[in-house]
Design a protein around this motif. Structure first.
Motif, PDB file in Angstrom:
ATOM      1  N   CYS A 152       0.623  -1.103  -0.011  1.00  0.00           N
ATOM      2  CA  CYS A 152      -0.116  -0.105   0.010  1.00  0.00           C
ATOM      3  C   CYS A 152       0.870   1.224   0.045  1.00  0.00           C
ATOM      4  O   CYS A 152       1.708   1.315   0.919  1.00  0.00           O
ATOM      5  CB  CYS A 152      -1.066  -0.029   1.274  1.00  0.00           C
ATOM      6  SG  CYS A 152      -1.954   1.383   0.998  1.00  0.00           S
TER       7      CYS A 152
ATOM      8  N   SER B 284      -3.801   0.490  -9.461  1.00  0.00           N
ATOM      9  CA  SER B 284      -4.102   0.070  -8.371  1.00  0.00           C
ATOM     10  C   SER B 284      -5.672  -0.496  -8.529  1.00  0.00           C
ATOM     11  O   SER B 284      -6.549  -0.220  -9.315  1.00  0.00           O
ATOM     12  CB  SER B 284      -4.381   0.936  -7.094  1.00  0.00           C
ATOM     13  OG  SER B 284      -4.653   0.345  -6.073  1.00  0.00           O
ATOM     14  N   THR B 285      -5.947  -1.488  -7.818  1.00  0.00           N
ATOM     15  CA  THR B 285      -7.347  -2.275  -7.957  1.00  0.00           C
ATOM     16  C   THR B 285      -8.220  -1.405  -6.814  1.00  0.00           C
ATOM     17  O   THR B 285      -9.478  -1.559  -6.704  1.00  0.00           O
ATOM     18  CB  THR B 285      -7.434  -3.645  -7.483  1.00  0.00           C
ATOM     19  OG1 THR B 285      -6.705  -3.869  -6.420  1.00  0.00           O
ATOM     20  CG2 THR B 285      -6.628  -4.567  -8.710  1.00  0.00           C
ATOM     21  N   ASN B 286      -7.728  -0.914  -5.765  1.00  0.00           N
ATOM     22  CA  ASN B 286      -8.327  -0.106  -4.767  1.00  0.00           C
ATOM     23  C   ASN B 286      -7.679   1.082  -4.464  1.00  0.00           C
ATOM     24  O   ASN B 286      -6.560   0.944  -3.902  1.00  0.00           O
ATOM     25  CB  ASN B 286      -8.726  -1.030  -3.667  1.00  0.00           C
ATOM     26  CG  ASN B 286     -10.079  -1.945  -3.412  1.00  0.00           C
ATOM     27  OD1 ASN B 286     -11.078  -1.404  -3.736  1.00  0.00           O
ATOM     28  ND2 ASN B 286      -9.602  -3.102  -3.839  1.00  0.00           N
TER      29      ASN B 286
ATOM     30  N   SER C 213     -10.965  -0.248   3.223  1.00  0.00           N
ATOM     31  CA  SER C 213     -10.674  -1.405   2.433  1.00  0.00           C
ATOM     32  C   SER C 213      -9.241  -1.982   2.895  1.00  0.00           C
ATOM     33  O   SER C 213      -8.463  -1.265   3.672  1.00  0.00           O
ATOM     34  CB  SER C 213     -10.149  -0.611   1.089  1.00  0.00           C
ATOM     35  OG  SER C 213      -9.777  -1.517   0.193  1.00  0.00           O
TER      36      SER C 213
ATOM     37  N   GLU D 102      -8.627  -5.733  -1.193  1.00  0.00           N
ATOM     38  CA  GLU D 102      -9.446  -6.907  -1.733  1.00  0.00           C
ATOM     39  C   GLU D 102     -10.700  -6.154  -1.983  1.00  0.00           C
ATOM     40  O   GLU D 102     -11.431  -6.608  -2.858  1.00  0.00           O
ATOM     41  CB  GLU D 102      -9.290  -8.067  -0.956  1.00  0.00           C
ATOM     42  CG  GLU D 102     -10.354  -9.262  -1.685  1.00  0.00           C
ATOM     43  CD  GLU D 102     -10.200 -10.527  -0.619  1.00  0.00           C
ATOM     44  OE1 GLU D 102     -10.694 -11.390  -1.300  1.00  0.00           O
ATOM     45  OE2 GLU D 102      -9.591 -10.490   0.481  1.00  0.00           O
ATOM     46  N   TRP D 103     -11.308  -5.559  -0.887  1.00  0.00           N
ATOM     47  CA  TRP D 103     -12.668  -5.122  -1.082  1.00  0.00           C
ATOM     48  C   TRP D 103     -12.706  -3.854  -0.551  1.00  0.00           C
ATOM     49  O   TRP D 103     -11.726  -3.247   0.163  1.00  0.00           O
ATOM     50  CB  TRP D 103     -13.715  -6.088  -0.206  1.00  0.00           C
ATOM     51  CG  TRP D 103     -13.047  -6.474   1.253  1.00  0.00           C
ATOM     52  CD1 TRP D 103     -12.554  -7.804   1.454  1.00  0.00           C
ATOM     53  CD2 TRP D 103     -12.852  -5.565   2.329  1.00  0.00           C
ATOM     54  NE1 TRP D 103     -12.259  -7.764   2.874  1.00  0.00           N
ATOM     55  CE2 TRP D 103     -12.241  -6.228   3.394  1.00  0.00           C
ATOM     56  CE3 TRP D 103     -13.165  -4.289   2.632  1.00  0.00           C
ATOM     57  CZ2 TRP D 103     -11.926  -5.810   4.537  1.00  0.00           C
ATOM     58  CZ3 TRP D 103     -12.635  -3.564   3.947  1.00  0.00           C
ATOM     59  CH2 TRP D 103     -12.313  -4.551   4.934  1.00  0.00           C
ATOM     60  N   LEU D 104     -13.719  -3.150  -0.788  1.00  0.00           N
ATOM     61  CA  LEU D 104     -14.055  -1.742  -0.220  1.00  0.00           C
ATOM     62  C   LEU D 104     -15.260  -1.717   0.352  1.00  0.00           C
ATOM     63  O   LEU D 104     -16.495  -1.970  -0.291  1.00  0.00           O
ATOM     64  CB  LEU D 104     -13.925  -0.792  -1.482  1.00  0.00           C
ATOM     65  CG  LEU D 104     -14.183   0.726  -1.227  1.00  0.00           C
ATOM     66  CD1 LEU D 104     -13.248   1.359  -0.488  1.00  0.00           C
ATOM     67  CD2 LEU D 104     -14.083   1.596  -2.652  1.00  0.00           C
TER      68      LEU D 104
ATOM     69  N   MET E 278     -16.420  -5.149  -4.579  1.00  0.00           N
ATOM     70  CA  MET E 278     -15.220  -6.047  -5.142  1.00  0.00           C
ATOM     71  C   MET E 278     -15.065  -6.216  -6.424  1.00  0.00           C
ATOM     72  O   MET E 278     -16.077  -6.412  -7.100  1.00  0.00           O
ATOM     73  CB  MET E 278     -15.529  -7.363  -4.342  1.00  0.00           C
ATOM     74  CG  MET E 278     -14.204  -8.276  -4.525  1.00  0.00           C
ATOM     75  SD  MET E 278     -14.243  -9.799  -3.709  1.00  0.00           S
ATOM     76  CE  MET E 278     -14.042  -9.514  -1.874  1.00  0.00           C
TER      77      MET E 278
END
Length: 265
Positions: free
Chosen positions: A36, A61-63, A166, A169-171, A238
């Motif tokens: 991160c 980035s994915t999140n 987050s 993996e998820w938010l 997700m």
């Protein structure tokens, strides 16, 4: 797929002291697998050299969680700047809050302690302490969502609790006053920022497999259909889509709001 947020951040950063009054610091966190990157500054995002760096640095980035601060509790300094980051079950967790919470309970555990003096960081630590006590090992995202929604509902009754949380993996997002989202997917079209005269044609910079969820206190563009969350609504995202939903506030909370409105009238 990992994506950069240069377009959205261009408009978002303007609200930190230029097109809005949130000028008491800003921050942004990018998840990359389990790593991160976190950038924070106590200067207004519209004036911060660090914000200019991020705006032109296409980190994929994915999140991503970004925050511009209007101080309600705590001094204007780096320690009180969102987003806040902690470790739980071998993963980084990142949290940002919009609102104000009064009379927060005292921390019982000793694992998570606030570094600064904001209600936001204390609320984050309270949630993490409860989760750590509740689960010995990391549960599924769905079970986590239900647990966080319960704790969020308890804290939301102490004030305004719009937040994003987050672990990469998820938010999870929660609303008590203002929060909006949209999901961009094929067929992609042009989008125009509210805060800057900037337009991007996503059809030229995406593939048919791309899908991105954008969540903001107020819409960032003026030609897309943003969906407003309702008070007490919590949503889990997700892979760029809505996976879980919950109502966190009891009917007694809404009834108290109705009675207060009648009294004020």
């Amino acid at each position: 797929m990992p994506t950069d947020i240069c377009f959205s951040f261009t408009g978002f950063a303007c609200r930190g002291g230029r097109t809005d009054e949130h000028r008491d610091g800003w921050g942004i966190a990018f998840f990359e697998d389990k790593g991160c990157r976190v950038f924070r500054d106590y200067l207004a995002s519209s004036e911060s050299p660090v914000a200019q760096l991020v705006q032109h640095y296409p980190i994929k980035s994915t999140n991503v969680i970004a925050h511009i601060r209007k101080a309600t509790q705590g001094q204007i300094n780096l320690a009180n700047t969102h987003p806040f980051q902690r470790e739980l079950w071998g993963r980084y967790w990142v949290f940002a809050h919009n609102g104000n919470l009064d009379k927060l309970p005292t921390l019982v555990g000793k694992t998570y302690q606030p570094v600064g003096t904001t209600d936001s960081e204390l609320a984050f630590c309270l949630i993490l302490e409860k989760l750590r006590a509740q689960f010995d090992t990391e549960p599924s995202a769905e079970v986590l969502f239900q647990a966080v929604s319960q704790h969020a509902g308890e804290l939301a009754q102490l004030g305004t609790f719009n937040f994003m949380l987050s672990n990469g993996e998820w938010l999870f997002v929660h609303c008590t006053s203002h929060l909006h989202y949209l999901i961009r997917r094929a067929p992609f079209c042009k989008a125009h920022l509210l805060d800057e005269d900037v337009t991007v044609d996503f059809a030229e910079v995406t593939t048919e497999q791309d899908q991105v969820a954008i969540i903001a206190t107020q819409p960032l563009t003026d030609n897309e259909n943003w969906i407003a969350l309702m008070p007490g609504q919590m949503i889990g995202f997700m892979n760029g889509q809505v996976c879980w939903q919950a109502q966190t506030l009891p009917e007694t909370w809404f009834e108290a709001r109705r009675q207060a409105a009648k009294t004020a009238a």
